[in-house]
Design an enzyme around this catalytic site. Structure first.
Site, short mmCIF file in Angstrom:
data_model
loop_
_atom_site.label_atom_id
_atom_site.label_comp_id
_atom_site.label_asym_id
_atom_site.label_seq_id
_atom_site.Cartn_x
_atom_site.Cartn_y
_atom_site.Cartn_z
N CYS A 298 0.62 -1.04 0.05
CA CYS A 298 0.18 0.03 0.03
C CYS A 298 0.97 1.17 0.03
O CYS A 298 2.20 1.09 0.25
CB CYS A 298 -0.99 0.12 1.28
SG CYS A 298 -0.07 0.11 2.75
N HIS B 101 5.16 -5.30 8.48
CA HIS B 101 4.93 -6.76 8.96
C HIS B 101 5.48 -7.79 7.78
O HIS B 101 4.55 -8.70 7.44
CB HIS B 101 3.60 -7.13 9.33
CG HIS B 101 3.52 -6.73 10.79
ND1 HIS B 101 2.34 -6.10 11.49
CD2 HIS B 101 4.39 -7.07 11.82
CE1 HIS B 101 2.56 -5.89 12.54
NE2 HIS B 101 3.69 -6.42 13.09
N HIS C 175 3.69 1.43 11.82
CA HIS C 175 2.50 1.54 12.65
C HIS C 175 2.80 2.63 13.74
O HIS C 175 2.02 2.65 14.59
CB HIS C 175 2.76 0.17 13.23
CG HIS C 175 2.84 -1.03 12.54
ND1 HIS C 175 4.23 -1.60 12.05
CD2 HIS C 175 1.96 -1.62 11.51
CE1 HIS C 175 4.01 -2.61 11.12
NE2 HIS C 175 2.63 -2.62 10.90
N CYS D 141 3.19 5.84 8.56
CA CYS D 141 2.12 5.91 7.59
C CYS D 141 1.21 7.01 7.93
O CYS D 141 1.01 7.01 9.00
CB CYS D 141 1.41 4.54 7.63
SG CYS D 141 -0.06 4.95 6.40
N HIS E 202 -1.16 -5.33 19.00
CA HIS E 202 -0.71 -4.87 17.37
C HIS E 202 -0.10 -3.59 17.63
O HIS E 202 -0.21 -2.75 18.35
CB HIS E 202 -1.68 -4.82 16.51
CG HIS E 202 -1.40 -4.45 15.23
ND1 HIS E 202 -1.07 -3.41 14.64
CD2 HIS E 202 -1.26 -5.37 13.92
CE1 HIS E 202 -0.47 -3.57 13.43
NE2 HIS E 202 -0.82 -4.91 13.18
N GLU F 81 0.45 -0.74 15.84
CA GLU F 81 -0.54 0.42 15.51
C GLU F 81 -1.24 0.76 16.55
O GLU F 81 -1.60 1.93 16.96
CB GLU F 81 -1.18 0.04 14.29
CG GLU F 81 -1.90 1.18 14.03
CD GLU F 81 -2.87 1.24 12.53
OE1 GLU F 81 -2.54 0.45 11.52
OE2 GLU F 81 -3.94 1.45 12.55
N CYS G 137 -8.28 2.27 6.39
CA CYS G 137 -7.58 2.67 5.29
C CYS G 137 -8.14 2.12 4.14
O CYS G 137 -8.67 1.17 3.80
CB CYS G 137 -6.12 2.20 5.22
SG CYS G 137 -5.36 2.46 3.82
N SER H 68 -1.90 -7.59 10.42
CA SER H 68 -3.35 -7.64 10.52
C SER H 68 -4.16 -7.73 9.37
O SER H 68 -5.01 -8.41 9.27
CB SER H 68 -3.70 -6.26 11.42
OG SER H 68 -5.05 -6.47 11.56
N ASN H 69 -3.79 -6.78 8.33
CA ASN H 69 -4.44 -6.89 7.07
C ASN H 69 -4.64 -8.02 6.40
O ASN H 69 -5.58 -8.27 5.65
CB ASN H 69 -4.23 -5.65 6.26
CG ASN H 69 -2.99 -5.92 5.36
OD1 ASN H 69 -3.00 -6.17 4.25
ND2 ASN H 69 -1.81 -5.48 6.03
#
Lengths: 273, 273
Positions: free
Chosen positions: A12, A36, A69, A91, A119, A121, A184, A213-214
């Protein structure tokens, strides 16, 4: 067997940006994994001389790169006090919720953060709050005694559907709920494309870090629609998976570099040739 | 046949308060119906000498009573300019959303009001906005081009479930959605009690003004669970409704005075004796 890549997947904006920033700072160290993806972290070390530290106390050099993060407010303050040169690769879509959390806290809102408490973030964003509850689903709100003014913020990689369930539960409990949709767009697009492909595919290979996570969300979406496997590298592929399959879908998390996707596709082609 | 009254129904706090205020001001006039119940309006006229006017231009006396639903900001300003004595019987739960709408508008939020555009409460509350969209369901949001900052406010008598659907649709579209749950607790309680009773009853008699939004919601809830009838007075009762019925549930909107409920129960007893 046909192989099809999801219309939107992989690196991304924030990850691309962080890798570009880090690769320009030979000798610098990132606090925690920049992104990650352990293979890309290894490549950054080998090719660009960028080390990965566990925490700020391991830092000996002068330059610290902040991971995508983000890091906690107090860690950032400590680095600045120590005179460390800080290169911010957070980010921008994570910096934004950090700012929102800080502002809402200052205005007296109780913060509800939809995320995984372990996490990085979640840790970085919620460190900007005075009072915060990190919740992973709406049920966890039941036991909370909340004030009448709350602000709801999401980890960038969460599913909108679940975020809305939490919002609905809060609206029933509190007089004012200030909802910031900090999920996002790239996450949305990858999830949508994954869903579209998984509906048609017989098998989905979801590529990405096991702590991402994503990527986990993509795997979850795919596994509800077809036979899905979450892998980090080509070595994990098992020939038996592809037996009698006609369409193999490929998707990848936001921290998965293209070179890994290519490696894996080549290996699948080899297996199914 | 057994008759049972819902655990919570009839006059709410705001209506009780408004009727009390009005009955102390013989010779004064209300701008529009004080509450949505024509029988009680007639009683106020006959017993307390309080007239009901259609709008501020019909006003000839010196004292104006503001109805529970409030009046528009401009009408209020006109009355004050004219030197009219204003007695405010606006329900405090309506004054609150008026204030919220005014504040949010001033802070640059686009206002989404969940309500019936023709209802006096919608008109009074939304008159405090610079830019406002009145919507009655989530589908109506699709065609709207919204800014990134919106505030969502509800008519006090709406269903929370539908309010949450609108909130969810907004969260998908906008970066910040400031949700104010302005649905009245009394409305909640009456709806819950109506639902509980309607599940057990064979017939529900829902008493209240035909223009009363909260009574219409009660009727809607009841009619999904059993044979339901919305009436304003005892004359509307039809003996055929009660044939072979074992349990008759009674509920009433927030503007329905107790004396009407009693009249109707007496008539039902008489019919089914």
């Amino acid at each position: 067997m046909k192989i099809e890549i999801a219309k939107s997947c992989g690196f991304c904006f924030g990850v691309k940006r962080a890798v570009q920033i880090a690769s320009k700072h030979r000798g610098a160290s990132t606090i925690g994994e920049l992104i990650h993806n352990s293979q890309e972290i290894a490549r950054l070390k080998d090719e660009c001389g960028v080390k990965t530290l566990k925490n700020i106390n391991e830092l000996s050099g002068e330059t610290a790169i902040i991971r995508t993060h983000g890091i906690t407010k107090s860690d950032l303050a400590t680095l600045k006090e120590r005179g460390t040169k800080v290169i911010d690769a957070t980010c921008p879509f994570v910096t934004k919720p950090q700012q929102i959390v800080e502002k809402m806290s200052a205005e007296g809102y109780e913060i509800i953060f939809f995320g995984d408490s372990e996490h990085p973030e979640s840790k970085s964003v919620t460190s900007y709050a005075n009072k915060v509850y990190i919740v992973s689903n709406a049920d966890e709100l039941e036991k909370l005694k909340l004030r009448n003014k709350v602000a709801l913020i999401s980890q960038t990689t969460k599913k909108l559907e679940n975020f809305n369930k939490i919002a609905a539960a809060l609206i029933s409990k509190c007089k004012e709920v200030r909802v910031f949709n900090t999920i996002c767009d790239a996450t949305f697009k990858n999830q949508e494309a994954c869903q579209e492909l998984a509906k048609r595919a017989d098998i989905m290979i979801v590529i990405g870090g096991k702590t991402s996570s994503n990527t986990k969300q993509l795997f979850y979406i795919a596994s509800e629609l077809c036979d899905a496997h979450h892998i980090e590298n080509a070595d994990e592929l098992e020939p038996a998976w592809f037996k009698d399959k006609e369409l193999c879908g490929i998707t990848a998390g936001a921290s998965t570099p293209e070179w890994i996707i290519t490696q894996i596709i080549d290996k699948i082609k080899q297996i199914t040739a």
